[in-house]
Each structure stands twice: as C-alpha cells, then as structure tokens.
Design a protein around this motif. Structure first.
Motif, mmCIF file in Angstrom:
data_model
loop_
_atom_site.group_PDB
_atom_site.id
_atom_site.type_symbol
_atom_site.label_atom_id
_atom_site.label_comp_id
_atom_site.label_asym_id
_atom_site.label_seq_id
_atom_site.Cartn_x
_atom_site.Cartn_y
_atom_site.Cartn_z
ATOM 1 N N HIS A 1 0.810 -1.223 0.000
ATOM 2 C CA HIS A 1 0.000 0.000 0.000
ATOM 3 C C HIS A 1 0.841 1.270 0.000
ATOM 4 O O HIS A 1 0.329 2.352 0.267
ATOM 5 C CB HIS A 1 -1.017 0.018 1.153
ATOM 6 C CG HIS A 1 -0.592 -0.702 2.389
ATOM 7 N ND1 HIS A 1 0.362 -0.226 3.253
ATOM 8 C CD2 HIS A 1 -0.998 -1.897 2.886
ATOM 9 C CE1 HIS A 1 0.510 -1.087 4.260
ATOM 10 N NE2 HIS A 1 -0.292 -2.115 4.056
ATOM 11 N N THR B 1 -8.933 -4.291 2.463
ATOM 12 C CA THR B 1 -8.105 -4.034 3.638
ATOM 13 C C THR B 1 -6.849 -4.888 3.532
ATOM 14 O O THR B 1 -6.940 -6.096 3.288
ATOM 15 C CB THR B 1 -8.864 -4.386 4.937
ATOM 16 O OG1 THR B 1 -10.116 -3.700 4.942
ATOM 17 C CG2 THR B 1 -8.055 -3.982 6.153
ATOM 18 N N ARG C 1 -6.821 0.697 4.363
ATOM 19 C CA ARG C 1 -8.192 0.422 3.909
ATOM 20 C C ARG C 1 -8.549 1.400 2.792
ATOM 21 O O ARG C 1 -8.224 2.580 2.848
ATOM 22 C CB ARG C 1 -9.184 0.563 5.061
ATOM 23 C CG ARG C 1 -10.632 0.202 4.690
ATOM 24 C CD ARG C 1 -11.512 0.228 5.948
ATOM 25 N NE ARG C 1 -12.877 -0.198 5.669
ATOM 26 C CZ ARG C 1 -13.861 0.633 5.289
ATOM 27 N NH1 ARG C 1 -13.605 1.935 5.169
ATOM 28 N NH2 ARG C 1 -15.075 0.183 5.060
ATOM 29 N N THR D 1 -4.878 -10.068 3.238
ATOM 30 C CA THR D 1 -5.758 -9.156 2.510
ATOM 31 C C THR D 1 -7.201 -9.604 2.673
ATOM 32 O O THR D 1 -7.484 -10.805 2.639
ATOM 33 C CB THR D 1 -5.401 -9.128 1.011
ATOM 34 O OG1 THR D 1 -4.024 -8.788 0.857
ATOM 35 C CG2 THR D 1 -6.252 -8.123 0.251
ATOM 36 N N GLU E 1 -14.628 -3.006 -0.938
ATOM 37 C CA GLU E 1 -13.782 -2.587 0.176
ATOM 38 C C GLU E 1 -12.582 -3.522 0.245
ATOM 39 O O GLU E 1 -12.728 -4.744 0.176
ATOM 40 C CB GLU E 1 -14.551 -2.657 1.504
ATOM 41 C CG GLU E 1 -15.779 -1.754 1.557
ATOM 42 C CD GLU E 1 -16.582 -1.966 2.848
ATOM 43 O OE1 GLU E 1 -16.206 -2.860 3.641
ATOM 44 O OE2 GLU E 1 -17.586 -1.258 3.046
ATOM 45 N N ARG F 1 -4.177 4.669 6.212
ATOM 46 C CA ARG F 1 -3.150 3.731 6.674
ATOM 47 C C ARG F 1 -2.813 4.049 8.126
ATOM 48 O O ARG F 1 -2.596 5.202 8.484
ATOM 49 C CB ARG F 1 -1.900 3.873 5.803
ATOM 50 C CG ARG F 1 -0.816 2.833 6.025
ATOM 51 C CD ARG F 1 0.195 2.950 4.885
ATOM 52 N NE ARG F 1 1.268 1.977 4.983
ATOM 53 C CZ ARG F 1 2.466 2.217 5.517
ATOM 54 N NH1 ARG F 1 2.735 3.426 6.012
ATOM 55 N NH2 ARG F 1 3.393 1.282 5.556
ATOM 56 N N HIS G 1 -3.224 -5.918 5.457
ATOM 57 C CA HIS G 1 -2.338 -5.926 6.621
ATOM 58 C C HIS G 1 -0.939 -6.283 6.147
ATOM 59 O O HIS G 1 -0.734 -7.354 5.558
ATOM 60 C CB HIS G 1 -2.806 -6.956 7.652
ATOM 61 C CG HIS G 1 -4.158 -6.641 8.244
ATOM 62 N ND1 HIS G 1 -5.333 -6.810 7.537
ATOM 63 C CD2 HIS G 1 -4.509 -6.164 9.473
ATOM 64 C CE1 HIS G 1 -6.355 -6.469 8.303
ATOM 65 N NE2 HIS G 1 -5.889 -6.073 9.467
#
Length: 661
Positions: free
Chosen positions: A85, A141, A150, A176, A139, A164, A143
């Motif tokens: 990200h 997300t 997100r 994810t 959506e 973030r 990690h």
C-alpha cells in the motif's frame, strides 16, 4: 466568422470529436462480456479467490476464508503477504489503488527471478480491476509490514481514500480482505451459484495440500471447511461413482534448475483412474486456475497415457492382429485430476477456461509417460487388465466405423478429383480442410494425418452466394466440389435435411491470415450459413487459425535451439518476454512473419494448424445474435443492394480496424 472543414463523403456528425477514447475501467463497463461471464458474478469473485490462492501457492498463506454476507456481498480473506500500500515508484499513486483501478496492473507479469510470483494464474493484470469495475461497492483491507490500509470503491472509483495506520495489539500481522458487492446491472442474476462456488473452493484445497479453505454462509448459518492432506488421489477416489478397474495412478514431476527444455518448477501433478462404467471425472488446473474446457495440458496427459500404454501393449504383444490403437481408446474410460504449473500460461480468453500454451503438451507428456511406463512394468497384472479395456474400446470403435463405411459406400456421387481424401470412415474422427490456394493445399496434403484428415484446395475467390438461388449453386465448380466432398446437399433452415451422407465430423476453413484470406473466410461462412445451416447448427463447421509469426530462439547453455509460434502480436510479445527472462535478448531472437500458408512447410503447418493437440480451431456458432439477427447482419455485409449500409459501417468503424495488407 468561423469556417468548418468537412471531409468529402463523411457521414453527418462524424468528425474528430466523434471519436471516444475509453479510459480507466470504462472498457469493462461498456463491454463486460469481453472480460468476464455475465450470467452471474462467480467469475469476478473467483478473480479475488485466485489472488488469495496465488499467495498460498507461493508459500505465503495457509488459510482462505470466503463469506457470503446476508446483504448479498462476498468477502475473501487470506493470510498472505498483503497487497503493498505504499506509493508506486513510477505512477506516484498507492499500489493498492492501482491494482483495483488500472487494467494491466499487477504483480504477475515478471515471472521467475525478480517477480512477486513464480507461478500464478494471473497473467493479464486485469482480474480484480474487472471485479472492481463491475461492483457497486468494493472494500479492500491490507495488513502488511506493521500497518493496515483500507480503501473503498464504488462503481470502480475511489469513494473513501486510502487510510493507513499502525497495527494494534491482537490484530493479524499480514493478509488481505476484499469485500465485493456485485452490480446487478451487469449480470443476468446477481446470486452466486452455490454448487459451482463450493466445487471451486474444494478444488483449491485439493490442489494445495495443507491449506485450509472455509466457506461461511451468513444466510443459512452454515460453515464448510476443506483441508486435504492426501492431495489429488484422495479427492479423485472420493469423487468417482464406480470402483476403479486398477489402483489409481498418481505422480508428479517438476523441472529442476538448468533443465534443457523447461523453466525451474514447471511440471505437473496428476491422479488417473480407469473405470468400466459410470460417469467420468475430468478436472484440470493450471497454477490452481480451473480449466473446464481443458487445453494443451490435458492433451499432454492424454499423449503421455497413450504412449505409455501402447508401449506396454507392444512389449507384451497383447494387441490382436488388425487392431490399431488410438489415443481416444486409452482415454475413453479415464478419469483424472491434473494440476499443471506453467511459467507463462497462455489462456483462451480472459476467463481462462482453456489453456493454449503449446509447450504445456510436451511438458505434461514428458513427465506422465515415463512415470506410467515404470508403474505398468512394476504392476504387470494391472497393466494387462488396462490393456484389455483399451483393446476392447479400439475394437468397438473399429466395428462402428465399418458400419458407417458400408452405409455410405453405396453413394453414386463422384468425389472431386482435387480432393485428397482420408483413409478413415469414422465420422467422429474425420476432418476436411478447405484450403486457400494450391501451394497451401500442397503443404496441407503433405503435413496432414492421412488417416483422418482430408484436404480440398480452393482456387481464387469463392462466389458470393448470399443472393444465389439454391438450384443455381452447382453452376459454380468450387461450390459443387465442396458440396460433393461434404456429402450433404444445400438446404435452407426449415428444410428436412438428411445428414446421414455427411463424410466429415469437422469441416475446417483454412485461409491466410491477411485481408484476402479473411475475405475467403467470410465467403465460405456465408455459403455455410445461407445454404448449409444445419452443419453450423450441429457444430460441424470450424475456422482454423494459423500463426502469424515464428520465433527462432538460439541455443543457450544446455538448452537447444527452439522454435515458437505466435497467433498475434500479444503472443509474440509474451514469447519474447519469456526468452528475455531466460537470458536470450530480443535482438538474438529471429522473428519471421508468415505472409501466407504457402510459406509454411508441411511440418510447420502440422505443428501449428493441423495437429489436434496444438492447433487453434474455432467452432462456428451464431454467437450473441439469433438466426434472424445474424441473417440481417450478413445481408448488410453481403447483399448487393446494401452498398450504402456497408459504407456507413466503414465510416463508423474503419479507424478501429488494423488492416495487414
């Protein structure tokens, strides 16, 4: 005062401003059927599941969890590395955003060293961006590296920018989660087919022993979990309806570093069972992607099985005199699960239902054949039982073919002198190639399988038969020869037609890949649609697709020189990319452009266009239009009084066509 410039002959309102350039995800929304299945959203959800599976395949994930939410959305959660990200070094936008908003953006282009994935089903980089384009909301997300990010989209556009933050105590460290709300505007029905989804998830667990796959249905409050430690053989044994004739044959083989023909890690795992009755189970996968339409890896399994079984039968002198074994005799009662690993898979279409990679046939066959030969020699009694099954299948096939020959042998029509016929009279095997030009016809005659492939060369342009009366067709010598060779009289869509005289199960149009070749192809398709519609309806008409390019790759180290064929510019680029990754610069690869079929040798024509295991043969069907709408479209293209309509078409779409003259 202003002046406007008008192009002579241009249609009213057609100017520079009329040309629209589709940007971002607009092409997907305009033509969703080019990118995915539109009967239901399973495929766009599968793209997300495949990404999670690729993480597990790469060794970074052990769990995949799919949840069907009560509000109609679907979420896919994995414990892989998490989508990056941070900002992309060249694009200046978050990578997480690019993956879901840009076509042809992904981590699966650079296979091998330096890439994020050595083996994956993803190739084009359009998967989850298509999912996003056809979702009313999405959506994601991620990690990763001590942080969680997100991002929220609606209709493919960012509606909640990336946020973030550091991970909190107790949060999972990596992985994810993608939650999708499919947009009902793009699908016939928005409900996922539960049976297909269940089968897909179970197969992922089968193909990745030790990985846990879970499906949660919030509406029914049911949870299903799969984890297979026994792999393919356990799965096949559980799925078979009948008891196998002999124990399951299973194995695997993968290329090691420095292999002379294949990249490190390429290969296959398989489980094969032979049964005397009951429905067959046939499932194949490439890099965990299901290929329900099969492809070259299936052909490699068939070739490997056939060569091994035939070798065993010949060694033990088991075959009766006069019986000729064919691959379908061995394959007739074979059930299998095949999982192939291919470095750069070439699929037919974005939904990846069929593998087209030519090297996959040699790859799978190279590992299956020696493994089965060894197994049969170690288990001779099992081998003899299998030989009996195969020989019975061959004898039944030959008896059926003899019946067909007796029924058809009494015809009075004299076959055309320029027809080079095949030896077989088995309708299911016989193929007729209508070939453009005598030179190409000569190569086809020399390169064909004379047992089952016939060749009829055509001279010059065929007559446009769209407005020709049926009783005047035979005045044209070419059409007369085609009708007599096929064994079916011209007819209309509502006529009672006798197809018992049909001499070939496949009638294949084979023309050059240029403008003249396309013209001949259209004229032949017009003939079949107008005057032989039942042949199209019954699935007997095909178009062969010869390659445009040949790439000669020089020897490198232990690997010998090799030849590769490309259907179009895209495949050419993929071949050159793969060569570059193997250490062969593009400038050392010699690229040849085939100007016509006549330039191909008999061997080249066999390898690329005639060989059933490696060729591209496209069935002719009505497509998205019904018969009446198709007739109206062809009338616009082929009718003598429709010149104005054709001109309008050319003015509207002429700039969108790349013409190779």
């Amino acid at each position: 005062m202003s002046a406007s410039t008008t192009v002579p002959g241009a249609a009213p309102g057609y100017a520079e401003s009329s040309i629209r350039v589709l940007k971002g995800l607009e092409p997907v929304k305009q033509r969703p059927g080019m990118y995915t299945r539109t009967d239901n959203p399973l495929h766009i959800v599968q793209e997300v599941i495949d990404n999670a599976a690729d993480e597990a395949l790469a060794g970074f994930g052990r769990r995949i969890r799919v949840t069907l939410h009560a509000d109609g959305s679907v979420s896919v959660e994995d414990d892989g590395r998490g989508i990056p990200h941070g900002l992309h070094p060249e694009e200046g936008a978050p990578v997480l955003e690019l993956v879901f908003t840009r076509l042809h953006a992904g981590g699966k282009f650079d296979k091998g060293q330096g890439g994020a994935y050595s083996f994956s089903g993803g190739l084009h980089g359009v998967g989850v961006s298509v999912t996003n384009a056809l979702a009313s909301r999405l959506e994601v997300t991620s990690h990763r590296e001590g942080h969680v990010a997100r991002l929220v989209f609606a209709g493919g556009d960012v509606v909640e920018p990336l946020v973030r933050r550091p991970l909190e105590a107790g949060e999972r460290r990596q992985g994810t989660t993608v939650r999708v709300w499919p947009d009902a505007r793009y699908f016939d029905q928005v409900t996922l087919p539960l049976g297909e989804l269940t089968h897909l998830l179970r197969s992922k667990a089968v193909l990745m022993p030790g990985v846990t796959v879970t499906l949660v249905n919030e509406r029914t409050r049911e949870t299903q979990t799969w984890q297979y430690k026994g792999g393919l053989s356990d799965y096949l044994q559980q799925t078979l309806a009948a008891e196998p004739l002999i124990p399951l044959f299973e194995g695997e083989g993968y290329a090691e570093a420095g292999h002379e023909s294949f990249a490190e890690g390429e290969g296959a795992a398989w489980a094969v069972a032979f049964t005397e009755e009951g429905p067959l189970v046939r499932e194949s996968y490439v890099n965990l992607i299901p290929t329900p339409a099969g492809g070259t890896h299936d052909s490699g399994l068939r070739e490997g099985l056939f060569q091994a079984v035939r070798s065993f039968i010949e060694l033990h002198a088991l075959c009766p005199k006069g019986v000729k074994l064919l691959p379908e005799d061995v394959f007739a009662r074979a059930s299998y699960v095949l999982s192939a690993r291919v470095l750069d898979p070439q699929f037919q279409g974005q939904i990846k239902e069929r593998l087209n990679s030519r090297d996959a046939l040699r790859l799978v066959s190279a590992y299956v054949r020696p493994a089965l030969e060894l197994w049969l020699h170690q288990h001779v009694e099992h081998g003899k039982r299998l030989a009996e099954l195969v020989i019975r299948a061959a004898q039944s096939r030959q008896k059926a073919a003899q019946k067909v020959e007796k029924r058809k042998g009494s015809g009075v029509a004299v076959l055309p002198g320029k027809l080079t016929d095949c030896e077989s009279r088995d309708l299911s095997r016989n193929e007729l190639f209508l070939v453009e030009g005598d030179s190409a016809g000569g190569s086809a005659k020399m390169g064909r399988d004379k047992a089952s492939q016939a060749v009829l060369p055509l001279r010059g342009k065929l007559l446009n038969t769209w407005e020709v009366e049926r009783d005047r067709l035979f005045a044209n010598a070419e059409i007369h020869d085609i009708a007599v060779a096929i064994g079916v009289d011209p007819h209309g869509p509502d006529d009672a037609v006798d197809l018992s005289g049909l001499r070939y199960g496949k009638i294949c149009i084979l023309s050059d890949a240029d403008v003249d070749g396309s013209h001949i192809q259209v004229l032949l398709l017009t003939l079949f649609f107008r005057h032989f519609p039942r042949l199209i309806e019954a699935g007997h008409v095909y178009v062969a697709r010869p390659p445009l390019y040949r790439v000669d790759v020089p020897a490198r180290g232990k690997k010998p020189a090799s030849k590769h064929y490309a259907l179009d510019e895209g495949e050419l680029a993929a071949i050159l990319d793969k060569c570059a990754k193997e250490g062969v610069p593009r400038e050392k690869c010699q690229i040849s452009r085939f100007k016509g079929l006549g330039e191909m040798s008999a061997e080249q024509l066999w390898d690329t266009t005639l060989n059933p295991d490696t060729r591209r043969l496209q069935p002719v069907t009505l497509g998205g239009l019904d018969a009446a709408a198709t007739a109206a479209r062809l009338n616009r293209l082929m009718g003598k009084a429709e010149a104005a309509a054709r001109r309008e078409l050319m003015e509207q779409w002429g700039d969108a066509v790349e013409v190779d003259v």
